[in-house]
Every structure is written in C-alpha cells, then in structure tokens.
Scaffold this motif. Structure first.
Motif, PDB file in Angstrom:
ATOM      1  N   ALA A   1      -2.622  -0.085  -8.180  1.00 29.82           N
ATOM      2  CA  ALA A   1      -3.893   0.633  -8.128  1.00 29.82           C
ATOM      3  C   ALA A   1      -4.776   0.087  -7.005  1.00 29.82           C
ATOM      4  N   ILE A   2      -4.783  -1.224  -6.872  1.00 31.01           N
ATOM      5  CA  ILE A   2      -5.588  -1.831  -5.810  1.00 31.01           C
ATOM      6  C   ILE A   2      -5.075  -1.432  -4.439  1.00 31.01           C
ATOM      7  N   VAL A   3      -3.765  -1.541  -4.273  1.00 33.40           N
ATOM      8  CA  VAL A   3      -3.192  -1.214  -2.973  1.00 33.40           C
ATOM      9  C   VAL A   3      -3.442   0.241  -2.630  1.00 33.40           C
ATOM     10  N   GLU A   4      -3.286   1.091  -3.650  1.00 33.63           N
ATOM     11  CA  GLU A   4      -3.472   2.520  -3.389  1.00 33.63           C
ATOM     12  C   GLU A   4      -4.897   2.801  -2.923  1.00 33.63           C
ATOM     13  N   ARG A   5      -5.825   2.149  -3.560  1.00 31.66           N
ATOM     14  CA  ARG A   5      -7.209   2.321  -3.159  1.00 31.66           C
ATOM     15  C   ARG A   5      -7.429   1.778  -1.739  1.00 31.66           C
TER      16      ARG A   5
ATOM     17  N   ALA B   1       7.450   3.195  -4.431  1.00 31.07           N
ATOM     18  CA  ALA B   1       6.423   4.229  -4.320  1.00 31.07           C
ATOM     19  C   ALA B   1       5.381   3.841  -3.269  1.00 31.07           C
ATOM     20  N   LEU B   2       4.996   2.596  -3.315  1.00 33.27           N
ATOM     21  CA  LEU B   2       4.019   2.097  -2.366  1.00 33.27           C
ATOM     22  C   LEU B   2       4.569   2.111  -0.942  1.00 33.27           C
ATOM     23  N   ARG B   3       5.810   1.715  -0.833  1.00 34.55           N
ATOM     24  CA  ARG B   3       6.470   1.679   0.465  1.00 34.55           C
ATOM     25  C   ARG B   3       6.416   3.050   1.128  1.00 34.55           C
ATOM     26  N   ARG B   4       6.725   4.064   0.319  1.00 35.63           N
ATOM     27  CA  ARG B   4       6.703   5.428   0.860  1.00 35.63           C
ATOM     28  C   ARG B   4       5.307   5.807   1.325  1.00 35.63           C
ATOM     29  N   ARG B   5       4.335   5.413   0.532  1.00 34.25           N
ATOM     30  CA  ARG B   5       2.933   5.716   0.868  1.00 34.25           C
ATOM     31  C   ARG B   5       2.567   5.105   2.229  1.00 34.25           C
ATOM     32  N   LEU B   6       2.940   3.865   2.421  1.00 38.59           N
ATOM     33  CA  LEU B   6       2.609   3.179   3.661  1.00 38.59           C
ATOM     34  C   LEU B   6       3.375   3.767   4.838  1.00 38.59           C
ATOM     35  N   ASP B   7       4.646   4.059   4.593  1.00 37.66           N
ATOM     36  CA  ASP B   7       5.452   4.649   5.648  1.00 37.66           C
ATOM     37  C   ASP B   7       4.862   5.976   6.115  1.00 37.66           C
ATOM     38  N   ALA B   8       4.409   6.756   5.143  1.00 32.12           N
ATOM     39  CA  ALA B   8       3.831   8.057   5.475  1.00 32.12           C
ATOM     40  C   ALA B   8       2.604   7.886   6.369  1.00 32.12           C
ATOM     41  N   LEU B   9       1.776   6.914   6.008  1.00 39.64           N
ATOM     42  CA  LEU B   9       0.576   6.667   6.802  1.00 39.64           C
ATOM     43  C   LEU B   9       0.931   6.230   8.222  1.00 39.64           C
TER      44      LEU B   9
END
Lengths: 211, 211
Positions: free
Chosen positions: B69-73, B130-138
DNA sequence: GCAGAACGCGAGTGATTGCTCACAATACTC
DNA sequence: GAGTATTGTGAGCAATCACTCGCGTTCTGC
C-alpha cells in the motif's frame, strides 16, 4: 538483534576446520543468494554446509559476521580484478575509447560473477560501518585512478576530471548493475556496454562540462 | 512467512476508520524509514499509529500488504509528478538542453521527497510481482515519452532513440538515486545535476552511437 | 598409545514476531 | 433507544530465529 558486535571467534587450525569454514562461507553465499538476507537463517546455512549449527557459531560470532566475511571476500575479489585495470590506466595511458571499453568490460565482468549475491550484498543487507569504509576506499581508489588517466589523455576535454571520473565510475557501475540484475530482453549486454562506452566517450570528449 | 497472499481485508466506511487507515499508512512509512523493512514490526507500526494491533489487521491482511500500500501510494505520487513532465515533452518539444534539465530536475525532486523511505522501498524490501509490473509500466511510459521527444528534437543525432531513451532514464535515475542517498560531501547536488545534463547532452548530440 | 587440544554435534532456550480472537465501544438506522 | 453494522482493543498463541552448552569425536605431539 541478539548480539551486538564482535569479529571472529575461533581460528581454524587444522585442515578439517578450514574446510568447515570454507563450506560455511559458500553455503552462506548460496543461501543469501537464494533467500535474501533476512530469510537466510543461520540454521539453513549450517544445514546447507552440511555442518552443525554449533560449528557455525564456533567460527562466526553471529549472523552479521558471516555476512561481513562474505562481503569482504567478494570485495577482495573485486579489488583483485580491478587492480590490473587501474594499473593499466596508470601505466599504459590507453586512448579514450580503448580505456573506456576496458573499464566497462571490467565492470560488467565484476557484476556478472554472481549477480543475485551481489544484489543482496549491495542492496538488501545491512552494511556495518567497517564495510562501508572498505567499499568507499575501493571506490575512491578507482575514481582517483580514472581521474589521473583522464588528465593524461589528450582527447579528454572536461573541466573537472575528478568530478568526471566520479560520474564515469558511477554511471558504469549503475548501468552494468541494472544491466546484469534486470536484464533487458530486447538488447544484448554487449549492445548496452557499447552504448555506455559511446555515452561516456561523447561526454568526456566534449567541452560542455559546466565549469 | 505466516501468510501467503491477499490484498485488502476490510473497506473503511466511516470517517473514523479512514483516519485509522491513514494513520497506519503514515506510521508504517515512518517505521520502515527508521528501522528498515525487516525490523519494522507490525506491533511497532500499530503503536506508532496510536492504534491497536488488531485494528491494523482489520485493514491489512499482513505486513506485506502494508508495504504494498505504501509503495503504491509512493509510485502513484511519482506518476502524478512525472505526468506533467512527460506531457510537456510530448506537446512542447523543448530543445535538448532545456528538456534534459527538466528531466533531471524532476528526477531529483522525485528522489528527494523521502530518501530513506525510497531506499527501503526500492532496495531493501521484497518486491511482489504485482508491484514489479506497476514500476515497469511507469518506466516504460517514461522511456517511450522520452524516446518520442528525442525523435522530434533536431539536435539529437543518436542512431537508436529507444535505446538512448532507456539510457537517459537509467542514468538520471541511478545518478540522482545515489546522489540523494549517498550524498557527496564535496559537491552540491546542483553541480551533480548540471554535470549529468552535460553528460546526456554530449551523448545525445553526438553521432557516436554504435548503430 | 595417551593426554590434551581442536573440532563437531544438535536438542534446547529465550526472545521476538506476525497474527488471531473473543469481546467492548462507537456509530448509524428507524 | 433498541437493534445492527462498523470499528477498536490487546492479551496471548504458534512459529521462528539467533544463539548456547554439554558432550562426544578426531587430531596432534610426545
């Protein structure tokens, strides 16, 4: 944090115990590699080494000491590998592109050795001050050697060789680090290395550096 | 690893509970910042938030969920900050140096926000897929925007804009990262930023890129 | 071949951690 | 203000971890 400090506990005298220590170090490297630092338990390390947990604590006072021993060995190997390169820069004074190619190649080789271990050691694990000093010294030596070389190469036209050297070391370090750890599926490592050389060459050969 | 997965547990409906969740997130950020991930215990987080440990587990199924949650924010904030920059690159097509200055400045601002937290989040803590994908997308979005910009700027003469864009993103990321986390006592951050711009400008303006 | 040192063993200890659960307090609905 | 859903509590459980200790085994020097 069950223990506060301490360095080594007992010195292995017989060949038998030297093998035990060796097995423990290699096992620790493998376990940290596979499980990370926090999940790399001492019991697991002992088990993987085929050694009792008691024996582990005969030679290493705590978990951190084990980590420190690994890092020290890793860094020593790195220094050993980097030594010839730095000497060559100092003595041979290779031209810009050739020198950069050697620097980048050395850095890639350094990181490619054991990437997972390298990641754990340099990103995840805690770094005691003693270790920090060790690493700083190595980086400083490398930067100084590169700076000296930059000063001696006529093609180099940057205003501040020391700053430039830091950037060179920093950029090669981080690019190869990421290259090895998060490999690019689209482009070969060689391609990346070549482009890194091109980048540094363009920078060092330009006079754009803000004074 | 007491729990395997899960995302969210209960949705806060009243203002009271929304405040609790908010307090927990901020407390977790502070605790991870101060103690690192492994030593940042859930009990400590709850205590810091002024909330019972039971309440913590009503809204977060486990420790990792809290981290996520923290990382996502954190990432969302990053994306929000980066958005205008990428749009400006696409719409205004600023000249080389001006664009680079904005990119580097944005990256520095991004990293300077909460350096300690940033370090824990991106170096030390485990990163679920899930987080990895989020960062990769960015990162991919940023790289694509930079690549488009590079193609449109006449001063840029590199052969492979996409590769160049990756290098630009990568170099600014790692240099500013190290700049913020292991600050250089000798030289000001501005000096580093300026030199990074000079480096990238020299590279992009040259035709040295190996085809 | 023997005494003492070095080495190896692993069940067990104390501390800590993530997390549960039975219950209490507070807020909405009518 | 009764009834219900939501929110909050914290003692304590089960698991795990770093680390100890008493004892057995192997080596070395004489």
């Amino acid at each position: 944090m069950p223990r506060t400090s301490l360095r080594a506990r007992k010195h292995p005298r017989q060949a038998r115990s030297r093998e035990t220590v060796e097995a423990l170090l290699e096992a620790a490297a493998q376990v940290f590699e596979r499980h990370g630092y926090a999940a790399g338990t001492t019991n697991r390390i002992a088990e993987r080494a085929g050694v009792s947990i008691g024996s582990l604590y005969q030679y290493f006072p705590n978990k951190d000491a084990l980590l420190l021993a690994i890092v020290e060995r890793h860094v020593a190997e790195g220094a050993e590998r980097l030594g010839p390169l730095l000497a060559a820069l100092r003595d041979e004074r290779p031209p810009l592109r050739a020198g950069l190619e050697r620097i980048v190649a050395a850095m890639v080789a350094l990181h490619a050795e054991r990437p997972a271990l390298h990641r754990v050691l340099f990103e995840e694990a805690p770094r005691p001050p003693a270790l920090r000093r060790r690493l700083d010294a190595l980086a400083t030596a490398a930067t100084a050697a590169v700076a000296d070389w930059l000063r001696a190469v006529p093609e180099v036209r940057v205003a501040d060789p020391k700053l430039a050297a830091r950037l060179v070391v920093q950029v090669t370090e981080s690019v190869t680090h990421n290259l090895v750890i998060h490999a690019d599926p689209d482009r070969s490592p060689d391609r990346w290395a070549a482009e890194t050389v091109a980048l540094l060459e363009a920078y060092l050969g330009s006079a754009a550096s803000s004074g």
